[in-house]
Design a protein around this motif. Sequence first.
Motif, PDB file in Angstrom:
ATOM      1  N   GLU A 136      39.203  31.504  35.153  1.00 22.88           N
ATOM      2  CA  GLU A 136      39.148  30.174  34.536  1.00 22.88           C
ATOM      3  C   GLU A 136      37.709  29.684  34.362  1.00 22.88           C
ATOM      4  N   ASN A 137      36.843  30.047  35.294  1.00 18.63           N
ATOM      5  CA  ASN A 137      35.490  29.505  35.297  1.00 18.63           C
ATOM      6  C   ASN A 137      34.433  30.454  34.742  1.00 18.63           C
ATOM      7  N   LYS A 138      34.749  31.727  34.665  1.00 15.43           N
ATOM      8  CA  LYS A 138      33.807  32.699  34.093  1.00 15.43           C
ATOM      9  C   LYS A 138      34.556  33.636  33.143  1.00 15.43           C
ATOM     10  N   PRO A 139      35.127  33.083  32.072  1.00 13.41           N
ATOM     11  CA  PRO A 139      35.959  33.890  31.171  1.00 13.41           C
ATOM     12  C   PRO A 139      35.214  35.001  30.460  1.00 13.41           C
ATOM     13  N   GLU A 140      33.886  34.953  30.471  1.00 14.99           N
ATOM     14  CA  GLU A 140      33.108  36.006  29.819  1.00 14.99           C
ATOM     15  C   GLU A 140      33.128  37.318  30.595  1.00 14.99           C
ATOM     16  N   LEU A 141      33.544  37.291  31.860  1.00  9.75           N
ATOM     17  CA  LEU A 141      33.592  38.505  32.678  1.00  9.75           C
ATOM     18  C   LEU A 141      34.920  39.218  32.429  1.00  9.75           C
ATOM     19  N   LYS A 142      34.863  40.408  31.887  1.00  2.35           N
ATOM     20  CA  LYS A 142      36.073  41.069  31.388  1.00  2.35           C
ATOM     21  C   LYS A 142      36.423  42.390  32.078  1.00  2.35           C
ATOM     22  N   THR A 143      35.487  42.971  32.837  1.00  2.00           N
ATOM     23  CA  THR A 143      35.753  44.283  33.427  1.00  2.00           C
ATOM     24  C   THR A 143      35.465  44.266  34.926  1.00  2.00           C
ATOM     25  N   ALA A 144      36.177  45.115  35.672  1.00  2.00           N
ATOM     26  CA  ALA A 144      36.029  45.129  37.130  1.00  2.00           C
ATOM     27  C   ALA A 144      36.210  46.526  37.686  1.00  2.00           C
ATOM     28  N   VAL A 145      35.613  46.750  38.861  1.00  4.82           N
ATOM     29  CA  VAL A 145      35.863  47.938  39.678  1.00  4.82           C
ATOM     30  C   VAL A 145      36.139  47.444  41.098  1.00  4.82           C
ATOM     31  N   MET A 146      36.709  48.331  41.910  1.00  4.87           N
ATOM     32  CA  MET A 146      37.120  47.904  43.250  1.00  4.87           C
ATOM     33  C   MET A 146      37.025  49.063  44.228  1.00  4.87           C
ATOM     34  N   CYS A 147      36.685  48.738  45.488  1.00  6.76           N
ATOM     35  CA  CYS A 147      36.726  49.726  46.557  1.00  6.76           C
ATOM     36  C   CYS A 147      37.401  49.105  47.765  1.00  6.76           C
ATOM     37  N   ALA A 148      37.941  49.958  48.630  1.00  5.88           N
ATOM     38  CA  ALA A 148      38.623  49.485  49.840  1.00  5.88           C
ATOM     39  C   ALA A 148      38.787  50.638  50.805  1.00  5.88           C
ATOM     40  N   GLN A 149      38.855  50.324  52.101  1.00  8.27           N
ATOM     41  CA  GLN A 149      39.196  51.339  53.074  1.00  8.27           C
ATOM     42  C   GLN A 149      40.684  51.671  52.934  1.00  8.27           C
ATOM     43  N   ASP A 150      41.013  52.912  53.148  1.00  6.68           N
ATOM     44  CA  ASP A 150      42.385  53.406  52.962  1.00  6.68           C
ATOM     45  C   ASP A 150      43.177  53.177  54.244  1.00  6.68           C
ATOM     46  N   ASP A 151      43.712  51.945  54.399  1.00  5.04           N
ATOM     47  CA  ASP A 151      44.501  51.644  55.584  1.00  5.04           C
ATOM     48  C   ASP A 151      45.448  50.489  55.297  1.00  5.04           C
ATOM     49  N   ALA A 152      46.113  49.999  56.345  1.00  6.60           N
ATOM     50  CA  ALA A 152      47.141  48.974  56.169  1.00  6.60           C
ATOM     51  C   ALA A 152      46.573  47.616  55.791  1.00  6.60           C
ATOM     52  N   LEU A 153      45.275  47.416  55.926  1.00  2.00           N
ATOM     53  CA  LEU A 153      44.640  46.200  55.433  1.00  2.00           C
ATOM     54  C   LEU A 153      44.195  46.372  53.984  1.00  2.00           C
ATOM     55  N   GLY A 154      43.684  47.545  53.678  1.00  2.00           N
ATOM     56  CA  GLY A 154      43.138  47.771  52.345  1.00  2.00           C
ATOM     57  C   GLY A 154      44.174  47.933  51.241  1.00  2.00           C
ATOM     58  N   LEU A 155      45.227  48.708  51.484  1.00  2.00           N
ATOM     59  CA  LEU A 155      46.157  49.068  50.414  1.00  2.00           C
ATOM     60  C   LEU A 155      46.933  47.890  49.820  1.00  2.00           C
TER      61      LEU A 155
END
Length: 430
Positions: A171-190
């Motif tokens: 809503e506040n930064k509509p010009e941002l259109k693409t993303a990437v993501m990382c996370a640890q592979d566990d019950a918090l991350g998934l």
Amino acid sequence: MFPKGLKNGFSRRTFLKSTAATALSAGLPSIALAAGETVKIGFLAPLTGATAAWGAPGLSGCEIWAEKVNAAGGIKIGDDSHHIEFVAYDNEYDPAKARTGATKLIREDGVKFVMMLGGDTWPGVQPVADRTGMLFSTLLPSDLSPDTETLLAPTEVHPIYLVTGVQWLAENKPELKTAVMCAQDDALGLPSVATYLAAFEAAGIEMQDEPLLFDPATTDFAPIVTRLLSTSPDIVCLDTCYSDYVHPICEQLFQQGYQGQIISATADFYDQMIAKTSKEFMEGFIFQFPDFDDPALNADNINFKDANGFYAEYNKRFPGQWGAVSWEYAAIMELWKDAAEKAGSVEPDAVLAAMTEGGKGKHAFGDADWWGEEMFGINNALVGDWPVVVIEDGKAVIKGFKSIPDWYDQHGDLLIKHMSAYDQMWNQRS
């Protein structure tokens, strides 16, 4: 999208909850409190190790809460008043140690309620909960299932609240259109990955690559950040990475010249991140956990009593240790105290029935509903509004509160789709 059981009152399963809890509690001794007897509460969470930042600061907050309550006379049960004492057990985020700790707290220490972080440790504790009927709380609603009636998520609705940060960003930064993501592979991350994917899709933000899942034992984050930045994303999402990961990842983003948007579930000890990068680099960082000196927490709808005073006392007693969970366990205890006084009992079944009566509850950030049957198989998560926090000029600032139920009404199908893809729905986890 909200289940009929929530909109129209309790579902049949919820209606039968108190009966089931009473039957389960046969595993616990039910002994009336003696006049002036101290009520013991179990604190079963990681106090050391990589996840200690989501355990130890919460115990510190509970100590402040208990001192304040006890100084005012304690908890009122019938005609008697009782002090509160916390008995802590460091489960080191290990399921086996958590099971040992739960057994000790219940059988040897005689606690009446057990608070947990949850996640990977809950499967170790669940058999103890089922056998004894003890009332447990978790900070992770993804632990919930109809298999255990006596587990509640009364304060943190991880990871569902994450949608509010992405909604505000779009809503506040509509010009941002693409993303990437990382996370640890566990019950918090998934489950967090699945939630962010749903939120980005709902917001029309394109994922440039599959989420990068790394081993929780990872210590070198330079290659991970290099890969994340290879597609020149507008947004880098750090999911629900532990603070031990968020800090080095942000250092690497800074060192590798990233100048875009960062969004994360938490930014614990963000002053340390600013010191290791720069105030300019951390400007605009979006996360979900406010400092409690924020003026927005003085509003009439806020149910956490004297949030500013609590924050001041916490930082006086435990300087440099304020984090995401510093207030959460204390907020759970306020709900527990109100329910016990309402029930006139500290027994788990009585408190459970009183806390969930009517399907409504006083969440820290406003009135909320006991919800979750569609996502978790049971209405044991207290869901309402959640704050969106942005770092501005080196300080966390609440930019607004967003309604989780409103988002779910519009986009719940996306959340279920992505949770299912990562095998995170309650029936898949069972």
